[in-house]
Design an enzyme around this catalytic site. Structure first.
Site, PDB file in Angstrom:
ATOM      1  N   GLY A   5      60.485  33.756 -26.007  1.00  0.00           N
ATOM      2  CA  GLY A   5      59.083  34.014 -26.606  1.00  0.00           C
ATOM      3  C   GLY A   5      58.227  32.900 -26.245  1.00  0.00           C
ATOM      4  O   GLY A   5      56.903  32.814 -26.133  1.00  0.00           O
ATOM      5  N   LYS A  29      24.040  44.314 -47.434  1.00  0.00           N
ATOM      6  CA  LYS A  29      25.479  44.413 -47.367  1.00  0.00           C
ATOM      7  C   LYS A  29      26.355  43.548 -48.090  1.00  0.00           C
ATOM      8  O   LYS A  29      25.982  42.177 -48.048  1.00  0.00           O
ATOM      9  CB  LYS A  29      26.162  44.387 -45.860  1.00  0.00           C
ATOM     10  CG  LYS A  29      27.550  44.873 -45.899  1.00  0.00           C
ATOM     11  CD  LYS A  29      27.984  44.725 -44.297  1.00  0.00           C
ATOM     12  CE  LYS A  29      28.383  43.327 -44.185  1.00  0.00           C
ATOM     13  NZ  LYS A  29      29.058  42.979 -42.798  1.00  0.00           N
ATOM     14  N   ARG A  42      30.460  42.019 -48.664  1.00  0.00           N
ATOM     15  CA  ARG A  42      31.718  41.963 -48.423  1.00  0.00           C
ATOM     16  C   ARG A  42      32.470  41.168 -49.391  1.00  0.00           C
ATOM     17  O   ARG A  42      32.123  40.019 -49.411  1.00  0.00           O
ATOM     18  CB  ARG A  42      31.874  41.717 -46.970  1.00  0.00           C
ATOM     19  CG  ARG A  42      33.528  42.018 -46.319  1.00  0.00           C
ATOM     20  CD  ARG A  42      33.661  41.455 -45.401  1.00  0.00           C
ATOM     21  NE  ARG A  42      33.094  42.124 -44.050  1.00  0.00           N
ATOM     22  CZ  ARG A  42      33.365  43.141 -43.422  1.00  0.00           C
ATOM     23  NH1 ARG A  42      34.171  43.927 -43.874  1.00  0.00           N
ATOM     24  NH2 ARG A  42      32.559  43.810 -42.640  1.00  0.00           N
TER      25      ARG A  42
END
Length: 327
Positions: A39, A205, A207
């Site tokens: 990898g 909004k 969050r």
């Protein structure tokens, strides 16, 4: 000082890099990439960069073939290799800048990934970073101790919508309080282009822990073409709430202008909403996760490769970038 352009973006973004190179009138410089079985990988320039002005183009979004972390590490190692190969100046050209959304502590022991990303880019010897419409411009500028350049898609969006809206009454909508400055800059530019008033609105909004609440629209959109302006769309939750709020308040048409279409898996549902007439995005991130038929029907994609090419040309020759971000 000779300009060297390296395009680490491959696959879906190869077209972007080639258009950028064509606009600059240069060929991408050669580089080698090797991937090992465990990898790990190695990247190096094949052309000499000693004393050159090197630009590395890589849009840092995740995709099925490479995660955002894979791309970031690959970029960092390549920037370091350019510095070790005695490049006179190394500039990272990042149409989409990853990890920019977490720019402050909102909970105890929160990470500030914008600052950590800046430290990584600085550590490998990067001289300058160029990007497009970051999530929080002040946080981006404050995180770095090297030169930063910030490009905007605003002029492209203004030209596009000026041709699209005709004689419609218009309102520009920010989907949250944090995006009001961005939406207002677009509204003012569109108003100048059209030569008539353009309304404004925003949606509250909140969050927390991935849960979005709020949704009250402040402003007048009834009977108007509402244009929702934001820097990115991922799951589409914020955009969907904005579309619903505009529809509930009687908007005649609803469109959106978003610089970065990341489009997580659930975004298809938002774009399928018939209330959303068009979503305009840029080529900084290809719409690789969207259903192709839906993308063809709902998306208008504006090419920012010429914008980046002109920015690189001016940076290389010592020109000004100011007019590039003014509509």
């Amino acid at each position: 000082m000779e300009l060297k352009l390296f395009a680490l973006d491959a696959g879906r973004d190869a077209g972007f890099a080639q258009r950028l190179a064509d606009a600059l009138g240069v060929a991408p410089s050669a580089h080698e990439e090797r991937r090992f079985e465990d990898g790990e990988h190695k990247s190096r320039p094949l052309d000499s960069v000693r004393g050159r002005d090197a630009y590395v183009v890589c849009s840092l979004y995740g995709e099925p073939q490479q995660s955002v972390n894979d791309k970031l590490v690959r970029l960092l190692f390549f920037l370091g290799a350019l510095r070790d190969a005695a490049a006179s100046r190394v500039t990272a050209v990042l149409p989409y800048l990853c990890y920019a959304r977490k720019d402050r502590k909102t909970k105890p022991r929160d990470p500030v990934t914008t600052r950590y990303l800046a430290a990584l880019l600085e550590a490998v010897g990067t001289d300058r970073v160029v990007t497009l419409d970051v999530h929080n411009l002040a946080a981006y500028q404050n995180a770095f101790r090297i030169r930063t350049e910030h490009l905007e898609a605003k002029p492209l969006f203004v030209a596009h919508f000026a041709a699209l809206v005709g004689d419609d009454a218009i309102a520009v909508v920010s989907p949250d309080e944090g995006g009001i400055k961005r939406a207002e800059a677009f509204r003012e530019a569109l108003e100048r282009r059209l030569g008539r008033p353009v309304g404004r609105a925003f949606i509250d909004k909140y969050r927390s822990a991935g849960v979005v609440s709020g949704g009250t629209l402040v402003g007048e959109v009834s009977g108007r073409t509402a244009i929702v302006v934001d820097d990115l769309v991922s799951s589409g939750t914020t955009l969907g709430r904005a579309v619903e709020a505009c529809r509930a308040q009687g908007a005649r048409r609803i469109c959106a202008a978003v610089s970065h279409g990341l489009f997580a898996e659930r975004a298809d549902r938002v774009l399928s909403d018939p209330a959303l007439e068009k979503l305009v995005v840029t080529t900084a991130v290809p719409p690789l996760r969207l259903d192709p038929a839906l993308a063809h029907r709902k998306l208008d994609v504006l090419d920012v490769a010429p914008l980046f090419a002109e920015a690189i040309r001016r940076l290389h020759t010592g020109g000004s970038l100011v007019e590039l971000v003014e509509a």
